[in-house]
Scaffold this motif. Structure first.
Motif, PDB file in Angstrom:
ATOM      1  N   PRO A  26       0.830  -1.206   0.000  1.00 14.30           N
ATOM      2  CA  PRO A  26       0.000   0.000   0.000  1.00 14.30           C
ATOM      3  C   PRO A  26       0.868   1.262   0.000  1.00 14.30           C
ATOM      4  N   GLY A  31       1.594   0.944   4.689  1.00 15.51           N
ATOM      5  CA  GLY A  31       1.985   1.960   3.700  1.00 15.51           C
ATOM      6  C   GLY A  31       2.939   2.977   4.287  1.00 15.51           C
ATOM      7  N   SER A  86      -3.563  -1.406   6.214  1.00 16.65           N
ATOM      8  CA  SER A  86      -3.017  -0.826   4.982  1.00 16.65           C
ATOM      9  C   SER A  86      -2.355   0.517   5.248  1.00 16.65           C
TER      10      SER A  86
END
Length: 127
Positions: free
Chosen positions: A10, A41, A37
């Protein structure tokens, strides 16, 4: 029938969006997927070390027992150690604590915390 999985990293999201997403998930487990996520990320792609470590610490200390976010926080601290070459003493202690909990009871903290500890040891040269 063979299942083909797709690996996806992500992206880093804006800090305010990450903070809002993680806070929401810490209060309501139905948002854990979105939070995972956002945390991954940030750990893999955000260049603000302090921000990434702060949110890994928040998640790793505030998520409830059994939350998949606990093991993920340990793993993301491992990513942070790999990317930036350092962690605070508080973060290193949390990685060790989450890994110990994962070894003692995988239903409490999943095994990704152990992978995070391996990365911390490897990249920070701890043994």
């Amino acid at each position: 029938m063979q299942v083909h999985r797709v690996f996806f990293n992500p992206p880093a999201l804006p800090h305010d969006e990450v903070a809002e997403t993680l806070e929401r998930a810490l209060g309501d487990c139905s948002y854990e997927g979105e939070a995972a996520s956002a945390l991954v990320g940030s750990a893999l792609n955000d260049d603000d070390y302090e921000f990434v470590e702060h949110w890994c610490l928040q998640v790793g200390t505030r998520a409830v027992s059994g939350s998949p976010l606990l093991g993920l926080a340990g793993l993301c601290l491992g990513h942070t150690a790999r990317r930036f070459g350092h962690l605070s003493a508080e973060a290193v202690a949390l990685v060790h604590a989450l890994a110990a909990r994962a070894e003692a009871d995988p239903a409490d903290v999943d095994g990704r915390a152990l992978d995070g500890l391996d990365d911390v040891k490897d990249y920070l040269h701890l043994r």
